[in-house]
Design a protein around this motif. Structure first.
Motif, short mmCIF file in Angstrom:
data_model
loop_
_atom_site.label_atom_id
_atom_site.label_comp_id
_atom_site.label_asym_id
_atom_site.label_seq_id
_atom_site.Cartn_x
_atom_site.Cartn_y
_atom_site.Cartn_z
N GLU A 1 16.37 23.45 31.00
CA GLU A 1 17.29 22.51 30.34
C GLU A 1 18.52 23.27 29.83
O GLU A 1 19.66 22.83 30.02
CB GLU A 1 16.54 21.86 29.17
N GLY A 2 18.28 24.42 29.19
CA GLY A 2 19.37 25.24 28.67
C GLY A 2 20.29 25.74 29.77
O GLY A 2 21.50 25.78 29.61
N ALA A 3 19.70 26.13 30.89
CA ALA A 3 20.51 26.61 32.02
C ALA A 3 21.35 25.48 32.61
O ALA A 3 22.57 25.61 32.77
CB ALA A 3 19.60 27.23 33.08
N VAL A 4 20.67 24.37 32.89
CA VAL A 4 21.36 23.24 33.53
C VAL A 4 22.47 22.70 32.63
O VAL A 4 23.56 22.37 33.09
CB VAL A 4 20.32 22.14 33.90
N ALA A 5 22.21 22.65 31.31
CA ALA A 5 23.23 22.15 30.37
C ALA A 5 24.49 23.01 30.40
O ALA A 5 25.57 22.54 30.09
CB ALA A 5 22.65 22.13 28.96
N ARG A 6 24.35 24.27 30.77
CA ARG A 6 25.50 25.18 30.84
C ARG A 6 26.08 25.25 32.26
O ARG A 6 26.99 26.05 32.51
CB ARG A 6 25.08 26.59 30.39
N GLY A 7 25.54 24.47 33.17
CA GLY A 7 26.04 24.48 34.55
C GLY A 7 25.52 25.65 35.38
O GLY A 7 26.01 25.90 36.49
N ILE A 8 24.56 26.39 34.84
CA ILE A 8 24.01 27.55 35.56
C ILE A 8 23.08 27.07 36.66
O ILE A 8 22.23 26.21 36.42
CB ILE A 8 23.24 28.46 34.57
N SER A 9 23.21 27.61 37.88
CA SER A 9 22.29 27.25 38.96
C SER A 9 21.06 28.14 38.87
O SER A 9 21.18 29.35 38.63
CB SER A 9 22.89 27.45 40.34
N VAL A 10 19.91 27.54 39.07
CA VAL A 10 18.66 28.31 39.03
C VAL A 10 18.22 28.51 40.48
O VAL A 10 17.84 27.56 41.17
CB VAL A 10 17.60 27.57 38.20
N VAL A 11 18.36 29.75 40.95
CA VAL A 11 18.18 30.06 42.36
C VAL A 11 17.17 31.20 42.55
O VAL A 11 16.88 31.95 41.61
CB VAL A 11 19.53 30.44 43.03
N SER A 12 16.71 31.36 43.78
CA SER A 12 15.76 32.43 44.07
C SER A 12 16.48 33.77 44.20
O SER A 12 17.71 33.82 44.33
CB SER A 12 15.02 32.10 45.37
N LEU A 13 15.73 34.85 44.17
CA LEU A 13 16.33 36.20 44.29
C LEU A 13 17.10 36.34 45.60
O LEU A 13 18.16 36.96 45.64
CB LEU A 13 15.22 37.26 44.26
N GLN A 14 16.56 35.77 46.69
CA GLN A 14 17.25 35.93 47.97
C GLN A 14 18.59 35.20 47.99
O GLN A 14 19.44 35.49 48.83
CB GLN A 14 16.36 35.50 49.14
N ASP A 15 18.78 34.26 47.05
CA ASP A 15 20.07 33.56 46.93
C ASP A 15 20.90 34.08 45.77
O ASP A 15 21.87 33.45 45.36
CB ASP A 15 19.84 32.05 46.77
N ALA A 16 20.50 35.23 45.23
CA ALA A 16 21.20 35.78 44.04
C ALA A 16 22.62 36.19 44.40
O ALA A 16 22.92 36.53 45.52
CB ALA A 16 20.43 36.97 43.49
#
Ligand SMILES: [Zn+2]
Length: 228
Positions: A213-228
């Motif tokens: 929730e905290g990440a999404v509220a800040r617009g941060i994408s939650v991605v896998s390491l291979q997509d880092a």
């Protein structure tokens, strides 16, 4: 430039990870599961890992039997470690359809020799743990691009019940810093339980939801390491 967060969960807590799938889906989060002991996995666990992979999560590599690196290298040497703990297990992963593109160091241990050999085999290497962070310079663990050595150190915990978890205020400050700098950071976790059951290497599902929730509220994408 709100940045990227890579949540990583280690070892082989497959059944509990599968139970947490709705939490990841609710926030469109794609995470990385770093697997050791795949050769001991039950058919149900292997089925669970395929399910997580089909959801878009990454199944990464975390050695074959999770030994202590310093003791192993003293006793058997680097070549033996690469043969038995890296290449052999990677072949087992690939035989089951898991690409083993990213590597997570057990106990956060590595040497310049292991890092060099791993960089020849993997796209991303997750190295140091959050306890060795410089508290005055957490930004050193927020990456604007993948370093030439392919190594990413952990900024913080995804085990919110861990005794060294820095607390939610600090955790949210880390997310602020990721969003401000537009970089990528890695958090390390293990089990995800349905609810809190005391201290340990895990988060409760609600705590993972709070972090997402905290990440999404800040617009941060939650991605896998291979997509880092
Ligand atoms: Zn581990």
């Amino acid at each position: 430039m709100p940045g990227k967060l890579c949540l990583t969960f280690d070892d082989l807590f497959v059944n509990n990870w599968c139970a947490a799938r709705p939490v990841f889906d609710a926030y469109e989060a794609r995470v990385t599961f770093c697997i050791s002991h795949l050769h001991t996995a039950t058919p149900e666990q292997i089925k669970g890992l395929h399910l997580l992979q089909r959801d878009g999560h990454e199944i990464a590599y975390h050695t074959r039997t999770h030994p202590r690196l310093d003791q192993y290298l003293k006793r058997h040497g680097l070549e033996h470690w690469l043969e038995h703990e890296v290449d052999r297990g990677v072949a087992e992963h690939r035989a089951l359809g898991f690409p083993a593109r990213s590597f997570a160091c057990p106990f956060h241990a590595s040497t310049s020799e292991t890092r060099k050999a791993l960089a020849e085999r993997f796209e991303v290497i997750r190295t140091d743990g959050p306890r060795s962070i410089d508290p005055d310079n957490p930004g050193a663990r927020i990456y604007q691009e993948l370093p030439a050595n392919k190594c990413l150190a952990n900024l913080s915990f995804a085990d919110m019940q861990h005794k060294a978890f820095p607390g939610w205020k600090r955790q949210m400050e880390f997310l602020d810093l990721i969003a401000e700098t537009g970089g990528t950071a890695v958090f390390v976790g293990h089990d995800i339980r349905a609810r809190k059951t005391g201290p340990g290497f895990y988060s409760a599902q609600k705590q993972v939801a709070r972090l997402l929730e905290g990440a999404v509220a800040r617009g941060i994408s939650v991605v896998s390491l291979q997509d880092a």
